[in-house]
Design a protein around this motif. Sequence first.
Motif, PDB file in Angstrom:
ATOM      1  N   GLU A  29      51.091  49.637  60.794  1.00  0.00           N
ATOM      2  CA  GLU A  29      49.780  49.299  60.260  1.00  0.00           C
ATOM      3  C   GLU A  29      49.001  48.494  61.296  1.00  0.00           C
ATOM      4  OE1 GLU A  29      50.741  47.076  56.770  1.00  0.00           O
ATOM      5  OE2 GLU A  29      51.230  48.865  55.617  1.00  0.00           O
ATOM      6  N   VAL A  30      47.692  48.529  61.181  1.00  0.00           N
ATOM      7  CA  VAL A  30      46.842  47.739  62.074  1.00  0.00           C
ATOM      8  C   VAL A  30      47.077  46.259  61.759  1.00  0.00           C
ATOM      9  CG1 VAL A  30      44.487  47.186  62.770  1.00  0.00           C
ATOM     10  CG2 VAL A  30      45.083  49.555  62.176  1.00  0.00           C
ATOM     11  N   LYS A  31      47.467  45.514  62.789  1.00  0.00           N
ATOM     12  CA  LYS A  31      47.729  44.081  62.617  1.00  0.00           C
ATOM     13  C   LYS A  31      46.583  43.238  63.164  1.00  0.00           C
ATOM     14  CE  LYS A  31      51.145  40.506  63.598  1.00  0.00           C
ATOM     15  NZ  LYS A  31      52.469  40.268  64.189  1.00  0.00           N
ATOM     16  N   ASP A  32      45.974  43.712  64.258  1.00  0.00           N
ATOM     17  CA  ASP A  32      44.913  42.962  64.915  1.00  0.00           C
ATOM     18  C   ASP A  32      44.099  43.930  65.760  1.00  0.00           C
ATOM     19  OD1 ASP A  32      43.355  40.857  65.841  1.00  0.00           O
ATOM     20  OD2 ASP A  32      44.909  39.991  67.118  1.00  0.00           O
ATOM     21  N   VAL A  33      42.847  43.593  65.995  1.00  0.00           N
ATOM     22  CA  VAL A  33      41.962  44.396  66.839  1.00  0.00           C
ATOM     23  C   VAL A  33      41.294  43.452  67.820  1.00  0.00           C
ATOM     24  CG1 VAL A  33      39.965  45.936  66.887  1.00  0.00           C
ATOM     25  CG2 VAL A  33      41.521  45.994  64.929  1.00  0.00           C
ATOM     26  N   ARG A  34      41.417  43.776  69.113  1.00  0.00           N
ATOM     27  CA  ARG A  34      40.795  42.954  70.160  1.00  0.00           C
ATOM     28  C   ARG A  34      40.211  43.855  71.224  1.00  0.00           C
ATOM     29  NH1 ARG A  34      44.743  37.761  71.013  1.00  0.00           N
ATOM     30  NH2 ARG A  34      44.971  37.314  68.807  1.00  0.00           N
ATOM     31  N   GLY A  35      38.898  43.892  71.251  1.00  0.00           N
ATOM     32  CA  GLY A  35      38.223  44.688  72.272  1.00  0.00           C
ATOM     33  C   GLY A  35      38.615  46.149  72.222  1.00  0.00           C
ATOM     34  N   ARG A  36      39.210  46.639  73.297  1.00  0.00           N
ATOM     35  CA  ARG A  36      39.560  48.052  73.418  1.00  0.00           C
ATOM     36  C   ARG A  36      40.998  48.353  73.000  1.00  0.00           C
ATOM     37  NH1 ARG A  36      38.093  49.665  79.227  1.00  0.00           N
ATOM     38  NH2 ARG A  36      38.635  51.692  78.410  1.00  0.00           N
ATOM     39  N   TYR A  37      41.648  47.396  72.311  1.00  0.00           N
ATOM     40  CA  TYR A  37      43.045  47.572  71.916  1.00  0.00           C
ATOM     41  C   TYR A  37      43.255  47.168  70.459  1.00  0.00           C
ATOM     42  CZ  TYR A  37      43.675  48.012  76.902  1.00  0.00           C
ATOM     43  OH  TYR A  37      43.573  48.443  78.193  1.00  0.00           O
ATOM     44  N   PHE A  38      44.291  47.723  69.862  1.00  0.00           N
ATOM     45  CA  PHE A  38      44.676  47.317  68.512  1.00  0.00           C
ATOM     46  C   PHE A  38      46.188  47.125  68.476  1.00  0.00           C
ATOM     47  CE2 PHE A  38      44.707  51.900  68.605  1.00  0.00           C
ATOM     48  CZ  PHE A  38      45.748  52.314  67.780  1.00  0.00           C
ATOM     49  N   ASN A  39      46.605  46.154  67.676  1.00  0.00           N
ATOM     50  CA  ASN A  39      48.013  45.803  67.576  1.00  0.00           C
ATOM     51  C   ASN A  39      48.617  46.545  66.395  1.00  0.00           C
ATOM     52  OD1 ASN A  39      50.221  43.627  66.443  1.00  0.00           O
ATOM     53  ND2 ASN A  39      50.093  43.674  68.672  1.00  0.00           N
ATOM     54  N   VAL A  40      49.788  47.142  66.632  1.00  0.00           N
ATOM     55  CA  VAL A  40      50.505  47.893  65.603  1.00  0.00           C
ATOM     56  C   VAL A  40      51.627  47.022  65.055  1.00  0.00           C
ATOM     57  CG1 VAL A  40      51.860  49.968  65.091  1.00  0.00           C
ATOM     58  CG2 VAL A  40      49.986  50.072  66.761  1.00  0.00           C
ATOM     59  N   ASN A  41      51.585  46.760  63.751  1.00  0.00           N
ATOM     60  CA  ASN A  41      52.659  46.067  63.054  1.00  0.00           C
ATOM     61  C   ASN A  41      53.672  47.147  62.673  1.00  0.00           C
ATOM     62  OD1 ASN A  41      54.300  44.431  61.536  1.00  0.00           O
ATOM     63  ND2 ASN A  41      52.823  44.119  59.893  1.00  0.00           N
ATOM     64  N   ALA A  42      54.708  47.247  63.476  1.00  0.00           N
ATOM     65  CA  ALA A  42      55.709  48.303  63.296  1.00  0.00           C
ATOM     66  C   ALA A  42      56.887  47.761  62.485  1.00  0.00           C
ATOM     67  CB  ALA A  42      56.187  48.805  64.651  1.00  0.00           C
ATOM     68  N   ALA A  43      57.177  48.385  61.370  1.00  0.00           N
ATOM     69  CA  ALA A  43      58.271  47.941  60.512  1.00  0.00           C
ATOM     70  C   ALA A  43      59.605  48.034  61.251  1.00  0.00           C
ATOM     71  CB  ALA A  43      58.321  48.786  59.245  1.00  0.00           C
ATOM     72  N   MET A  44      60.377  46.958  61.172  1.00  0.00           N
ATOM     73  CA  MET A  44      61.727  46.911  61.740  1.00  0.00           C
ATOM     74  C   MET A  44      61.754  47.093  63.267  1.00  0.00           C
ATOM     75  SD  MET A  44      63.338  46.391  58.920  1.00  0.00           S
ATOM     76  CE  MET A  44      65.065  46.678  59.226  1.00  0.00           C
ATOM     77  N   GLU A  45      60.618  46.892  63.941  1.00  0.00           N
ATOM     78  CA  GLU A  45      60.535  46.998  65.398  1.00  0.00           C
ATOM     79  C   GLU A  45      59.585  45.929  65.910  1.00  0.00           C
ATOM     80  OE1 GLU A  45      59.768  50.895  66.967  1.00  0.00           O
ATOM     81  OE2 GLU A  45      60.642  51.848  65.220  1.00  0.00           O
ATOM     82  N   PHE A  46      59.542  45.767  67.224  1.00  0.00           N
ATOM     83  CA  PHE A  46      58.579  44.852  67.816  1.00  0.00           C
ATOM     84  C   PHE A  46      57.170  45.422  67.662  1.00  0.00           C
ATOM     85  CE2 PHE A  46      62.414  43.757  70.289  1.00  0.00           C
ATOM     86  CZ  PHE A  46      62.439  42.392  70.048  1.00  0.00           C
ATOM     87  N   ASP A  47      56.200  44.540  67.441  1.00  0.00           N
ATOM     88  CA  ASP A  47      54.802  44.968  67.422  1.00  0.00           C
ATOM     89  C   ASP A  47      54.390  45.340  68.840  1.00  0.00           C
ATOM     90  OD1 ASP A  47      54.919  44.192  64.791  1.00  0.00           O
ATOM     91  OD2 ASP A  47      53.650  42.428  65.029  1.00  0.00           O
ATOM     92  N   TYR A  48      53.360  46.153  68.954  1.00  0.00           N
ATOM     93  CA  TYR A  48      52.873  46.570  70.264  1.00  0.00           C
ATOM     94  C   TYR A  48      51.387  46.872  70.176  1.00  0.00           C
ATOM     95  CZ  TYR A  48      53.927  50.992  67.961  1.00  0.00           C
ATOM     96  OH  TYR A  48      54.004  52.012  67.048  1.00  0.00           O
ATOM     97  N   TRP A  49      50.754  46.945  71.339  1.00  0.00           N
ATOM     98  CA  TRP A  49      49.323  47.226  71.441  1.00  0.00           C
ATOM     99  C   TRP A  49      49.103  48.653  71.917  1.00  0.00           C
ATOM    100  CZ3 TRP A  49      45.582  43.733  70.011  1.00  0.00           C
ATOM    101  CH2 TRP A  49      46.006  42.427  69.773  1.00  0.00           C
ATOM    102  N   LEU A  50      48.087  49.297  71.361  1.00  0.00           N
ATOM    103  CA  LEU A  50      47.648  50.612  71.820  1.00  0.00           C
ATOM    104  C   LEU A  50      46.160  50.540  72.157  1.00  0.00           C
ATOM    105  CD1 LEU A  50      49.354  52.989  69.224  1.00  0.00           C
ATOM    106  CD2 LEU A  50      50.044  52.594  71.590  1.00  0.00           C
ATOM    107  N   ALA A  51      45.733  51.365  73.077  1.00  0.00           N
ATOM    108  CA  ALA A  51      44.322  51.432  73.447  1.00  0.00           C
ATOM    109  C   ALA A  51      43.549  52.251  72.417  1.00  0.00           C
ATOM    110  CB  ALA A  51      44.169  52.065  74.827  1.00  0.00           C
ATOM    111  N   MET A  52      42.287  51.919  72.261  1.00  0.00           N
ATOM    112  CA  MET A  52      41.425  52.658  71.328  1.00  0.00           C
ATOM    113  C   MET A  52      41.375  54.144  71.667  1.00  0.00           C
ATOM    114  SD  MET A  52      40.181  50.735  68.989  1.00  0.00           S
ATOM    115  CE  MET A  52      40.137  48.988  68.673  1.00  0.00           C
TER     116      MET A  52
END
Length: 85
Positions: A29-52
């Motif tokens: 799920e979307v956890k955070d949005v910053r500029g050209r990236y969004f943070n993915v709240n990944a269940a049972m895994e580390f969160d990570y950022w993806l580019a728009m």
Amino acid sequence: MSIDADDTLSRQLQVGWPIYTEDGEKIGEVKDVRGRYFNVNAAMEFDYWLAMDTIASIAGGRVTVSFRKDDLGDVIELRLVNAVR
């Protein structure tokens, strides 16, 4: 994707929206949005950022990215390598 398109997407994304790959697999799920990236709240895994520019579509409170779940590791690894340069 242009910077203007990225800005438009960043204003559309909402925290908590589910994120699916193009093959229909939920990756988090979307956890955070910053500029050209969004943070993915990944269940049972580390969160990570993806580019728009990985977003294929946003519809009905659902985000679909432009890659298959099997390719997720490659997309994240590529983003980290490019960010270091």
